[in-house]
Design a protein around this motif. Structure first.
Motif: not given
Length: 148
Positions: A110-116
């Motif tokens: 599981i990878t969490v990536v923030k996208r603004n």
């Protein structure tokens, strides 16, 4: 009448008294600096610990905890899952951030990536036609995805 003479206190000179006061003050300053440095080191150490060790869910319904069923599913993952967190900088929801960090710590898949959305204005368009509010999620698993 008998007069009892009190022994006289030895007189200390003014420079000797000021030197003793200076030594006492220096000692207090050094001890204070050591205690402050120790507190800073302990604070840095505790802040480096993962949130799973430092934050506890004390709600009566365990609303902010990951259930045992979820842990079983996450541990059974064999493919990578990417969770895109669509959020503007500085407007992150603490509850979502806490849960996402728990999910990420459960599995290497599981990878969490923030996208603004200010930086990537068209990112959400590839997953939905709806208007995407702040703190939305897109979960991508292989060729499949789900907008939440």
């Amino acid at each position: 009448m008998n007069f009892i003479k009190k022994p006289k206190k030895p007189k200390t000179s003014a420079p000797a008294r000021s030197q003793m006061a200076l030594l006492g003050g220096s000692y207090s300053l050094v001890i204070s600096a050591v205690v402050l440095a120790l507190l800073i080191v302990v604070n840095l150490f505790v802040s480096a610990l993962p949130t799973t060790l430092t934050k506890y869910d004390i709600s009566s319904t365990k609303l902010y905890s990951i259930t045992s069923n979820t842990k079983v599913v996450v541990n059974a993952l064999e493919e990578d899952v990417t969770i895109y967190w669509i959020v503007q900088a500085g407007q992150e929801d603490d509850v979502i951030e806490n849960l996402l960090s728990k999910y990420e710590s459960l599995s290497d898949h599981i990878t969490v990536v923030k996208r603004n959305p200010d930086v990537y204005p068209t990112f959400a368009e590839q997953y939905t036609d709806e208007e995407v509010p702040n703190n939305s999620l897109v979960v991508e698993f292989g060729d499949r995805y789900r907008y939440i």
